[in-house]
Design an enzyme around this catalytic site. Structure first.
Site, PDB file in Angstrom:
ATOM      1  N   LYS A  34       4.078   0.369  13.818  1.00  0.00           N
ATOM      2  CA  LYS A  34       3.432   1.333  14.717  1.00  0.00           C
ATOM      3  C   LYS A  34       2.788   0.634  15.915  1.00  0.00           C
ATOM      4  O   LYS A  34       2.946   1.071  17.047  1.00  0.00           O
ATOM      5  CB  LYS A  34       2.354   2.145  13.967  1.00  0.00           C
ATOM      6  CG  LYS A  34       2.887   2.968  12.802  1.00  0.00           C
ATOM      7  CD  LYS A  34       1.802   3.855  12.195  1.00  0.00           C
ATOM      8  CE  LYS A  34       0.629   3.103  11.611  1.00  0.00           C
ATOM      9  NZ  LYS A  34       0.942   2.351  10.388  1.00  0.00           N
ATOM     10  N   ARG A  73      -4.489  10.648   9.322  1.00  0.00           N
ATOM     11  CA  ARG A  73      -4.048   9.956   8.112  1.00  0.00           C
ATOM     12  C   ARG A  73      -4.216  10.836   6.878  1.00  0.00           C
ATOM     13  O   ARG A  73      -3.879  10.401   5.779  1.00  0.00           O
ATOM     14  CB  ARG A  73      -4.908   8.717   7.947  1.00  0.00           C
ATOM     15  CG  ARG A  73      -4.149   7.400   7.836  1.00  0.00           C
ATOM     16  CD  ARG A  73      -5.196   6.327   7.723  1.00  0.00           C
ATOM     17  NE  ARG A  73      -4.705   5.008   7.501  1.00  0.00           N
ATOM     18  CZ  ARG A  73      -4.454   4.119   8.458  1.00  0.00           C
ATOM     19  NH1 ARG A  73      -4.603   4.449   9.722  1.00  0.00           N
ATOM     20  NH2 ARG A  73      -4.069   2.915   8.140  1.00  0.00           N
ATOM     21  N   ARG A  75       2.991 -11.271   9.394  1.00  0.00           N
ATOM     22  CA  ARG A  75       1.925 -11.082  10.385  1.00  0.00           C
ATOM     23  C   ARG A  75       0.767 -12.045  10.099  1.00  0.00           C
ATOM     24  O   ARG A  75       0.210 -12.646  11.008  1.00  0.00           O
ATOM     25  CB  ARG A  75       1.444  -9.626  10.357  1.00  0.00           C
ATOM     26  CG  ARG A  75       0.317  -9.348  11.332  1.00  0.00           C
ATOM     27  CD  ARG A  75       0.131  -7.873  11.586  1.00  0.00           C
ATOM     28  NE  ARG A  75      -0.562  -7.205  10.491  1.00  0.00           N
ATOM     29  CZ  ARG A  75      -0.577  -5.891  10.308  1.00  0.00           C
ATOM     30  NH1 ARG A  75       0.078  -5.109  11.117  1.00  0.00           N
ATOM     31  NH2 ARG A  75      -1.234  -5.357   9.298  1.00  0.00           N
ATOM     32  N   ARG A  94      -7.394 -10.155   9.270  1.00  0.00           N
ATOM     33  CA  ARG A  94      -8.030  -8.899   8.898  1.00  0.00           C
ATOM     34  C   ARG A  94      -8.501  -9.001   7.456  1.00  0.00           C
ATOM     35  O   ARG A  94      -7.825  -9.593   6.613  1.00  0.00           O
ATOM     36  CB  ARG A  94      -7.007  -7.769   9.018  1.00  0.00           C
ATOM     37  CG  ARG A  94      -6.813  -7.306  10.425  1.00  0.00           C
ATOM     38  CD  ARG A  94      -5.662  -6.349  10.554  1.00  0.00           C
ATOM     39  NE  ARG A  94      -5.655  -5.272   9.557  1.00  0.00           N
ATOM     40  CZ  ARG A  94      -4.908  -4.179   9.662  1.00  0.00           C
ATOM     41  NH1 ARG A  94      -4.121  -4.023  10.705  1.00  0.00           N
ATOM     42  NH2 ARG A  94      -4.939  -3.259   8.730  1.00  0.00           N
ATOM     43  N   ARG A 151      -3.862   0.133   0.362  1.00  0.00           N
ATOM     44  CA  ARG A 151      -3.455   0.801   1.607  1.00  0.00           C
ATOM     45  C   ARG A 151      -2.160   1.574   1.413  1.00  0.00           C
ATOM     46  O   ARG A 151      -2.012   2.693   1.911  1.00  0.00           O
ATOM     47  CB  ARG A 151      -3.290  -0.241   2.732  1.00  0.00           C
ATOM     48  CG  ARG A 151      -4.632  -0.712   3.295  1.00  0.00           C
ATOM     49  CD  ARG A 151      -4.551  -2.075   3.952  1.00  0.00           C
ATOM     50  NE  ARG A 151      -3.683  -2.121   5.108  1.00  0.00           N
ATOM     51  CZ  ARG A 151      -3.198  -3.265   5.624  1.00  0.00           C
ATOM     52  NH1 ARG A 151      -3.506  -4.428   5.058  1.00  0.00           N
ATOM     53  NH2 ARG A 151      -2.445  -3.230   6.688  1.00  0.00           N
TER      54      ARG A 151
HETATM   55  P1  ADP Z   1      -2.592  -0.310   8.729  1.00  0.00           P
HETATM   56  O1  ADP Z   1      -2.055  -1.670   9.042  1.00  0.00           O
HETATM   57  O2  ADP Z   1      -2.912  -0.179   7.267  1.00  0.00           O
HETATM   58  O3  ADP Z   1      -1.748   0.784   9.279  1.00  0.00           O
HETATM   59  P2  ADP Z   1      -4.938   0.316  10.478  1.00  0.00           P
HETATM   60  O4  ADP Z   1      -5.297  -0.782  11.391  1.00  0.00           O
HETATM   61  O5  ADP Z   1      -4.345   1.552  11.073  1.00  0.00           O
HETATM   62  O6  ADP Z   1      -4.005  -0.307   9.371  1.00  0.00           O
HETATM   63  O7  ADP Z   1      -6.217   0.777   9.625  1.00  0.00           O
HETATM   64  C1  ADP Z   1      -6.984  -0.159   8.881  1.00  0.00           C
HETATM   65  C2  ADP Z   1      -8.004   0.574   7.997  1.00  0.00           C
HETATM   66  O8  ADP Z   1      -8.875   1.349   8.836  1.00  0.00           O
HETATM   67  C3  ADP Z   1      -7.431   1.578   7.002  1.00  0.00           C
HETATM   68  O9  ADP Z   1      -7.007   0.967   5.816  1.00  0.00           O
HETATM   69  C4  ADP Z   1      -8.651   2.487   6.798  1.00  0.00           C
HETATM   70  O10 ADP Z   1      -9.619   1.905   5.969  1.00  0.00           O
HETATM   71  C5  ADP Z   1      -9.243   2.563   8.189  1.00  0.00           C
HETATM   72  N1  ADP Z   1      -8.681   3.699   8.965  1.00  0.00           N
HETATM   73  C6  ADP Z   1      -7.956   3.612  10.122  1.00  0.00           C
HETATM   74  N2  ADP Z   1      -7.607   4.827  10.556  1.00  0.00           N
HETATM   75  C7  ADP Z   1      -8.117   5.712   9.655  1.00  0.00           C
HETATM   76  C8  ADP Z   1      -8.086   7.120   9.526  1.00  0.00           C
HETATM   77  N3  ADP Z   1      -7.435   7.890  10.421  1.00  0.00           N
HETATM   78  N4  ADP Z   1      -8.718   7.690   8.467  1.00  0.00           N
HETATM   79  C9  ADP Z   1      -9.362   6.952   7.562  1.00  0.00           C
HETATM   80  N5  ADP Z   1      -9.432   5.617   7.606  1.00  0.00           N
HETATM   81  C10 ADP Z   1      -8.809   4.994   8.644  1.00  0.00           C
END
Ligand code: ADP
Length: 206
Positions: free
Chosen positions: A13, A88, A127, A139, A150
């Site tokens: 993404k 999400r 990554r 991270r 996740r």
């Molecule tokens: P990923 O690589 O898992 O797609 P992101 O960078 O989008 O990771 O998100 C990292 C973390 O931030 C998620 O695991 C969650 O804890 C939190 N997070 C991000 N966006 C949301 C959302 N829309 N709703 C709830 N938690 C979120």
């Protein structure tokens, strides 16, 4: 242009969002990035989100919804945006819809990147290796245990959004296993088609 990128962790993404930012001159709104910035800055939202994110669980809907509502009202989002990592959950999708309706705005498309689950762990590991090589700090959730959480969160809470947006006629699914440039091309084609549809059916429900 207003888009949602949907897909599990490691689906690409962020990579595709960068392509879209350059091509369409719209901003990328990544809730993950926003939350990580809040954690780093030690804001009240950051303090609430820190441990939840490190485990790989989802931050409460009301927290993220408030962040996104503020962010899409910023002037740089007026030209359009890519939502990366939001919504999400189905309640988040409902909240987004309400926000957009209140602003008289619609969504152009929801692009789902489909990937083979077995490839995800490899991608995240790659990554981590690349970030380490660049000397960047990792991270807190890029480890096997948090990644499992996740993925579980994705399967149970986020995957149902595909059906939600399918029902609204917005879902466009793309093979995220193809090479990066091919995925970008497929997204461009989908967006071109979506633009054509909205021109030919100006009264369509958005
Ligand atoms: P990923 O690589 O898992 O797609 P992101 O960078 O989008 O990771 O998100 C990292 C973390 O931030 C998620 O695991 C969650 O804890 C939190 N997070 C991000 N966006 C949301 C959302 N829309 N709703 C709830 N938690 C979120």
């Amino acid at each position: 242009m207003r888009l949602i990128l949907l897909g599990p962790p490691g689906a690409g993404k962020g990579t595709q969002a960068q392509h879209l930012v350059t091509t369409y001159k719209i901003v990328q709104l990544s809730t993950g990035d926003m939350l990580r910035a809040a954690v780093k800055a030690g804001t009240p939202v950051g303090l609430k989100a820190k441990d939840i994110m490190a485990r790989g669980d989802l931050v409460p809907d009301e927290v993220v919804v408030a962040i996104v509502a503020d962010r899409i009202s910023e002037p740089d989002a007026a030209n359009g945006f890519i939502l990366d990592g939001f919504p999400r959950t189905v309640p988040q999708a409902g909240a987004l819809e309400k926000m957009l309706v209140d602003k008289g705005l619609g969504l152009d498309a929801v692009i789902e990147l489909k990937v083979d689950e077995k490839a995800l762990l490899d991608r995240v590991e790659k990554r981590v290796r690349e970030m380490t090589a660049r000397g960047e700090s990792l991270r807190a959730d890029d480890n096997a245990a948090a990644l499992k959480t996740r993925l579980d969160a994705y399967r149970s809470q986020t995957a149902p959004l595909a059906a939600y947006y399918e029902g609204k006629g917005k879902l466009r699914t793309i093979d995220g296993m193809a090479p990066i440039a091919d995925v970008s091309k497929a997204i461009d084609a989908v967006l071109k088609a979506a633009a054509g549809e909205s021109r030919s059916t100006p009264t369509a429900v958005r």
